[in-house]
Motif scaffolding. Structure first.
Motif, short mmCIF file in Angstrom:
data_model
loop_
_atom_site.label_atom_id
_atom_site.label_comp_id
_atom_site.label_asym_id
_atom_site.label_seq_id
_atom_site.Cartn_x
_atom_site.Cartn_y
_atom_site.Cartn_z
N TYR A 18 0.85 -1.18 0.00
CA TYR A 18 0.00 0.00 0.00
C TYR A 18 0.88 1.23 0.00
N ALA A 24 -6.01 1.93 -2.82
CA ALA A 24 -6.24 0.78 -1.94
C ALA A 24 -5.03 -0.14 -2.02
N GLN A 68 -6.00 -4.12 -6.95
CA GLN A 68 -6.37 -3.61 -5.64
C GLN A 68 -7.38 -4.53 -4.97
N PRO A 71 -13.51 -3.24 -2.47
CA PRO A 71 -14.05 -2.40 -1.39
C PRO A 71 -14.60 -3.18 -0.20
N TYR A 74 -11.90 -3.37 2.41
CA TYR A 74 -11.24 -2.15 2.88
C TYR A 74 -11.19 -2.09 4.41
N ARG A 75 -12.32 -2.28 5.05
CA ARG A 75 -12.36 -2.15 6.51
C ARG A 75 -11.50 -3.22 7.18
#
Length: 112
Positions: A18, A24, A68, A71, A74-75
């Protein structure tokens, strides 16, 4: 006693990177067996922390190299990165290391 005929689990590993300009984290290496062992060895030699989560590795193995993370992760990955930051801070200050997060808890958390 071990059973010579029982299959040993094949190790799997995924490496993420990253950068400051990345939207991302990206999958930069992944593999099974010897390749996985080499990914882990290289990470450890470079001083990169290795986190073990079979479930998360399973999800990340489906992502193509240099792509990437989706989504939906992501968390989960943000929580792991925050945990790693706390580990580095604790090591520098001599404090106890924080407990690892449950990497898939954020995927099942309905409060998102």
């Amino acid at each position: 006693m071990t059973d010579e005929h029982s299959p040993r689990p094949v190790p799997r590993a995924v490496a993420l990177a990253y950068g400051a300009n990345d939207a991302a984290p990206k999958v930069v290496a992944k593999g099974r067996g010897l390749i996985a062992e080499q990914i882990i060895d290289i990470a450890l030699e470079a001083g990169v922390f290795v986190h073990e989560s079979r479930d998360l590795v399973s999800l990340l193995m489906d992502i193509d190299l240099d792509q990437q993370i989706p989504p939906t992760l992501y968390r989960t990955i943000a929580e792991l990165l925050a945990w790693l930051y706390h580990i580095e801070s604790a090591q520098k200050s001599g404090l106890p290391l924080p407990a690892p997060p449950d990497p898939l808890a954020s995927l099942t958390d309905t409060r998102n």
